[in-house]
Design a protein around this motif. Sequence first.
Motif, PDB file in Angstrom:
ATOM      1  N   PHE A 160       5.260   7.087 -14.801  1.00  0.00           N
ATOM      2  CA  PHE A 160       6.241   7.048 -13.706  1.00  0.00           C
ATOM      3  C   PHE A 160       5.584   6.973 -12.329  1.00  0.00           C
ATOM      4  N   ILE A 161       4.286   7.267 -12.237  1.00  0.00           N
ATOM      5  CA  ILE A 161       3.608   7.179 -10.939  1.00  0.00           C
ATOM      6  C   ILE A 161       3.178   5.736 -10.699  1.00  0.00           C
ATOM      7  N   GLU A 162       3.709   5.132  -9.639  1.00  0.00           N
ATOM      8  CA  GLU A 162       3.460   3.720  -9.359  1.00  0.00           C
ATOM      9  C   GLU A 162       2.341   3.495  -8.346  1.00  0.00           C
ATOM     10  N   LYS A 163       2.190   4.429  -7.386  1.00  0.00           N
ATOM     11  CA  LYS A 163       1.196   4.218  -6.328  1.00  0.00           C
ATOM     12  C   LYS A 163       0.545   5.540  -5.942  1.00  0.00           C
ATOM     13  N   PHE A 164      -0.710   5.422  -5.491  1.00  0.00           N
ATOM     14  CA  PHE A 164      -1.479   6.570  -5.024  1.00  0.00           C
ATOM     15  C   PHE A 164      -1.897   6.306  -3.576  1.00  0.00           C
ATOM     16  N   ILE A 165      -1.626   7.258  -2.696  1.00  0.00           N
ATOM     17  CA  ILE A 165      -1.976   7.123  -1.280  1.00  0.00           C
ATOM     18  C   ILE A 165      -2.943   8.238  -0.931  1.00  0.00           C
ATOM     19  N   LEU A 166      -4.093   7.871  -0.389  1.00  0.00           N
ATOM     20  CA  LEU A 166      -5.143   8.839  -0.072  1.00  0.00           C
ATOM     21  C   LEU A 166      -5.107   9.194   1.409  1.00  0.00           C
ATOM     22  N   PHE A 167      -5.159  10.502   1.697  1.00  0.00           N
ATOM     23  CA  PHE A 167      -5.282  10.946   3.073  1.00  0.00           C
ATOM     24  C   PHE A 167      -6.622  10.497   3.639  1.00  0.00           C
ATOM     25  N   GLY A 168      -6.653  10.241   4.937  1.00  0.00           N
ATOM     26  CA  GLY A 168      -7.877   9.768   5.578  1.00  0.00           C
ATOM     27  C   GLY A 168      -8.044   8.271   5.412  1.00  0.00           C
ATOM     28  N   ARG A 169      -9.224   7.772   5.731  1.00  0.00           N
ATOM     29  CA  ARG A 169      -9.494   6.328   5.649  1.00  0.00           C
ATOM     30  C   ARG A 169     -10.260   5.943   4.387  1.00  0.00           C
ATOM     31  N   GLU A 170     -10.687   6.936   3.643  1.00  0.00           N
ATOM     32  CA  GLU A 170     -11.440   6.641   2.423  1.00  0.00           C
ATOM     33  C   GLU A 170     -10.534   5.984   1.396  1.00  0.00           C
ATOM     34  N   LYS A 171     -11.070   4.955   0.732  1.00  0.00           N
ATOM     35  CA  LYS A 171     -10.326   4.297  -0.342  1.00  0.00           C
ATOM     36  C   LYS A 171     -11.088   4.451  -1.652  1.00  0.00           C
ATOM     37  N   GLN A 172     -10.351   4.724  -2.694  1.00  0.00           N
ATOM     38  CA  GLN A 172     -10.907   4.720  -4.031  1.00  0.00           C
ATOM     39  C   GLN A 172     -10.127   3.707  -4.846  1.00  0.00           C
ATOM     40  N   ASN A 173     -10.591   3.413  -6.029  1.00  0.00           N
ATOM     41  CA  ASN A 173      -9.931   2.402  -6.861  1.00  0.00           C
ATOM     42  C   ASN A 173      -8.453   2.726  -7.047  1.00  0.00           C
ATOM     43  N   ASN A 174      -7.626   1.691  -6.913  1.00  0.00           N
ATOM     44  CA  ASN A 174      -6.176   1.790  -7.166  1.00  0.00           C
ATOM     45  C   ASN A 174      -5.452   2.687  -6.176  1.00  0.00           C
ATOM     46  N   THR A 175      -5.996   2.852  -4.957  1.00  0.00           N
ATOM     47  CA  THR A 175      -5.328   3.696  -3.975  1.00  0.00           C
ATOM     48  C   THR A 175      -5.046   2.928  -2.691  1.00  0.00           C
ATOM     49  N   LEU A 176      -4.105   3.475  -1.908  1.00  0.00           N
ATOM     50  CA  LEU A 176      -3.792   2.957  -0.582  1.00  0.00           C
ATOM     51  C   LEU A 176      -4.216   3.983   0.462  1.00  0.00           C
ATOM     52  N   SER A 177      -4.333   3.560   1.715  1.00  0.00           N
ATOM     53  CA  SER A 177      -4.813   4.437   2.781  1.00  0.00           C
ATOM     54  C   SER A 177      -3.656   5.028   3.584  1.00  0.00           C
ATOM     55  N   TYR A 178      -3.621   6.338   3.697  1.00  0.00           N
ATOM     56  CA  TYR A 178      -2.614   7.010   4.514  1.00  0.00           C
ATOM     57  C   TYR A 178      -2.699   6.555   5.964  1.00  0.00           C
ATOM     58  N   GLU A 179      -3.908   6.426   6.490  1.00  0.00           N
ATOM     59  CA  GLU A 179      -4.077   6.052   7.894  1.00  0.00           C
ATOM     60  C   GLU A 179      -3.439   4.709   8.203  1.00  0.00           C
ATOM     61  N   GLU A 180      -3.530   3.771   7.289  1.00  0.00           N
ATOM     62  CA  GLU A 180      -2.903   2.477   7.510  1.00  0.00           C
ATOM     63  C   GLU A 180      -1.386   2.599   7.550  1.00  0.00           C
ATOM     64  N   PHE A 181      -0.839   3.534   6.786  1.00  0.00           N
ATOM     65  CA  PHE A 181       0.608   3.743   6.768  1.00  0.00           C
ATOM     66  C   PHE A 181       1.104   4.311   8.095  1.00  0.00           C
ATOM     67  N   VAL A 182       0.360   5.251   8.675  1.00  0.00           N
ATOM     68  CA  VAL A 182       0.852   5.906   9.894  1.00  0.00           C
ATOM     69  C   VAL A 182       0.544   5.110  11.153  1.00  0.00           C
ATOM     70  N   GLU A 183      -0.175   4.008  11.017  1.00  0.00           N
ATOM     71  CA  GLU A 183      -0.446   3.152  12.171  1.00  0.00           C
ATOM     72  C   GLU A 183       0.415   1.889  12.151  1.00  0.00           C
ATOM     73  N   SER A 184       1.467   1.897  11.361  1.00  0.00           N
ATOM     74  CA  SER A 184       2.227   0.675  11.112  1.00  0.00           C
ATOM     75  C   SER A 184       3.109   0.246  12.274  1.00  0.00           C
ATOM     76  N   THR A 185       3.644   1.181  13.055  1.00  0.00           N
ATOM     77  CA  THR A 185       4.569   0.853  14.142  1.00  0.00           C
ATOM     78  C   THR A 185       4.040   1.466  15.436  1.00  0.00           C
ATOM     79  N   LYS A 186       3.645   0.627  16.395  1.00  0.00           N
ATOM     80  CA  LYS A 186       2.948   1.114  17.592  1.00  0.00           C
ATOM     81  C   LYS A 186       3.842   1.913  18.528  1.00  0.00           C
ATOM     82  N   ASP A 187       5.048   1.457  18.762  1.00  0.00           N
ATOM     83  CA  ASP A 187       5.893   2.056  19.799  1.00  0.00           C
ATOM     84  C   ASP A 187       7.015   2.914  19.227  1.00  0.00           C
ATOM     85  N   ILE A 188       6.780   3.547  18.117  1.00  0.00           N
ATOM     86  CA  ILE A 188       7.835   4.350  17.496  1.00  0.00           C
ATOM     87  C   ILE A 188       8.105   5.619  18.310  1.00  0.00           C
ATOM     88  N   SER A 189       9.370   5.982  18.407  1.00  0.00           N
ATOM     89  CA  SER A 189       9.763   7.208  19.081  1.00  0.00           C
ATOM     90  C   SER A 189      11.043   7.705  18.434  1.00  0.00           C
TER      91      SER A 189
END
Length: 551
Positions: A160-189
Amino acid sequence: MLIHLTFMIFVFRSNNKMLRNPNYLYGEDSLLQVPAHGNFAKYVLQKLWICEDQLALINGKTHEQLTYRQMAKDAMNLAVSLVRMGVRKGDTIGICAENRQEYFSACIGIISTGAVLTCINPGYVDGELKHVLNISKPKIIFCSPASYKSHSKTLQSLPFIEKFILFGREKQNNTLSYEEFVESTKDISLDNFDVIDVTGQIDTAVIVYSSGTTGLPKGVMLTHFGSIASCEMSYSMDPKEPVLLINPWYHVMGLFGSIRVFVNRGIIVHLPKFDIDLYMKTIEVYKIGQITVAPPVLIAVCKFKSTYDVSSLKIVYSGAAPLKDDTIAAVRDRFPNLKAVLQGYGMTEITLCGSRHTLEDVLKDKVAGVGHVAPGTVIKIVDLESRKSVGHDQVGEICIKTITIMKGYVDKDNSEDFDDEGFFKTGDIGYYDQDKNLFIVDRLKELIKYKGFQVAPAELEGVLLEHPGIKDAGVVGIPHESAGEVPRAFVVLQPGSSLTEEEIKAFIATKLSNPKHIRGGVKFVAEIPKTPSGKILRKLLREMAKVKSHL
């Protein structure tokens, strides 16, 4: 828009009676400012946003800092990214990580999507991890690099687990980066962002885990409304004084205790784990005014010899287990400017707090037991045989009704957990005095409390019985000076088995996480005392343990 709700005027009348029961303990009638939207994430975001660039979180080891505004922005960016990825209301998303800077942004971001947050102990071993994840079945898991490295094989085995997101900028196999997720929208408020709508009194915001008498953790569903109400209850911390926390954030005490600090504009200094020297040094460096701890930490602090300046500490908040009078006295001796040692009583199923001391209690010299009933809460003590409520100074089971009560356990019939008046049966034994202070004296449930962690004897027994050399087993807690309690195993060996105590301890250590290790020793016996129906007579085991315990 706020809905001002006064509770208990209509909620807690029982059996259509119009008069309060004189044996019940009633908390203050509680006027809460509950937002009309009823969304826990939106409630927290609004509180964070108005604090702007005030410091919210400091890592006492690395000295990293996070402001309220940045915490809110990261949460909103994460939520946008998750929805773009396909996350929908009702999905479950997990966090399996030690305490770190990204944790609360991830929590708030997940709940903002309408998804259900579940917080998982990174110290679980494989069997425990599989059990809790099969309860909540998260679609996505956020991990620290360390927890993913430890558990990647188990996590990847769950369909049932489809994706793994890693805190920080480090990437390991089959994972996504948390930092890339939180930098997605520049002018969010907060002005251009909105959460996914929920029905606050019905929809689950968080699933946390609580052990029961079965020995296996249960998934506790906490609603948006109950979560907001927990944060709106009276708050006795001083927001101007930094708070030092080491409580794990996957636990209700750490999670909701910290969010309460944030919604009241306080500053949290946290440590990834308890190290006595670093702990005392952090008090000196950050002029800590308040700490929230379990009793074993206070015992360790009082025994530790150091020259750190700890004169800034004014308030100690203790939970998870009762404090002994001699420990309180030692704490007062250790911290020269201490104003108060405050205790409380709570549990996962009631979103943290059932009773507590307040600073007002200190001023009135009325600090006793674990305090008075929390606002929006009613407590009754019932006789163990008749189940009728009893008066002051009479011991019985503690039963609670509160506005912060859980929605229920995941995939479990909850009818046996509540009585016919809707009170939750805590399994704890206690009483109240003439001044309506609550006291905890024992546990009807058979959990062992090791340093504030709940250890279920039945879980250890189940694992012991997996060993081919063990015929039967029973486990109880025995007193321990610094840990509170430790598990002691009583073991019946199979004919011809030559298992030793150390081999049995090592076997448990490979199967279960650190708090569940057999620190109280192993006693070899001819049989385990049981009732005719096969239930272990733990009272007899405890008596046997008293005779042989030298801890």
